[in-house]
Design an enzyme around this catalytic site. Sequence first.
Site: not given
Length: 408
Positions: A95, A137, A206, A276, A280-281, A398
């Site tokens: 950070y 986090e 990814r 497309g 998947t989810p 997204f």
Amino acid sequence: MLSEQTIRIIKSTVPVLETAGVEITKRFYQMMFTSHPELLNIFNHANQKQGRQQTALANAVYAAAVHIDQLPAILPVVKQIAHKHRSLGVKPEHYPIVGEHLLKAIKDVLGEAATPEILQAWKEAYGVIAGVFIQVEEEMYSEAEHQPGGWEGFRAFRVQLKEKESEVITSFYLVPVDGGPVADFQPGQYVSIKLEIPGEAYTHIRQYSLSDAPHNPYYRISVKREDGADSRPAGKVSAYLHEQVKEGDTVWLSAPAGDFVLDEQDTRPVVLISGGVGLTPMVSMLNTLVQRTPERPVTFIHAAVNGTVHALKQQVLETAGKHPQVSAYFCYEQPGEEDRAAQAYHKEGYIDQQWLQTVVPDAAKAVFYFCGPLAFMSVVNHSLRKMGVAESDIHYEFFGPAGSLESR
């Protein structure tokens, strides 16, 4: 806490952030990667080339400036980004580096307009915002590590099965190399996969949605091979997974993350819409629903170019055949002769409001989840709002940095 003067100065920069925000973030990434090239081991290079990361950061900075006097209002966005950070391995020590180069970029782009007062105000504001991220986090890191089957950082997984689902999508069934259990996850979440590709200077990470229900001894990801189109670069990671990674190979995963998740306490009819590889989810949610709440009505809608690229189709059809409360509809943009002969699709062309109203006549009584290309999601979102669906009942994901389905 920020002083009233600092808040006033930050809010005064909102107009310039609206017009020059992306220019600032582009400069920020250029300067930061020049000084700290090791951070390229974390960031998605493709998103950098496409400008998606720069735009997402510009939107986040803009939102922070607008809500600087009511930071709890941006907590949902903070949590969404924090999930990504935790899955990538962003740590507190990163950070100060980000803050230093963000201020330098503001000064570099705005020139004399970036007065010492503005820079000092943003330095103070960034410190407060970074503190919020670090705290959120830290909790996520602890939860990921200490949950049953959880772990810290990246864990070695073996490709137990590699299965071709369509001409462009392949599924990978992944099991822990250490033989231990896998952490549970919520349907809709993703994992980060880390690869060292021969010939590449940096590690590539990814995120891929988990495409099966929880409580299996494996994780399944279904990956689309990105060959590059519409000015988008070809996907190095997806191509490597498709072409080089074989059954028995080892990959590295971080624990499941993400806030786009199915609300399993809700008993209303649920509609899952995908375009497309965005299915998947949705398949993970579908498989979970029929296992855990088999009485809950489910409408599954998927759009694809045609049957050759339609992944997991047979699985969805079999699920719908076994469970009367599940209805499945397929929309093909360019159906082939085999598609028409089999009559395995229900609409030719694109999903639109008129067709959705025939498939989901009581839309205002249902809850919706959808995922797919940005333009596809914009149409679905607009259609649902026109159909009277409350904003609180519309949920979407997204793939990659967060964008916007609405104009600012």
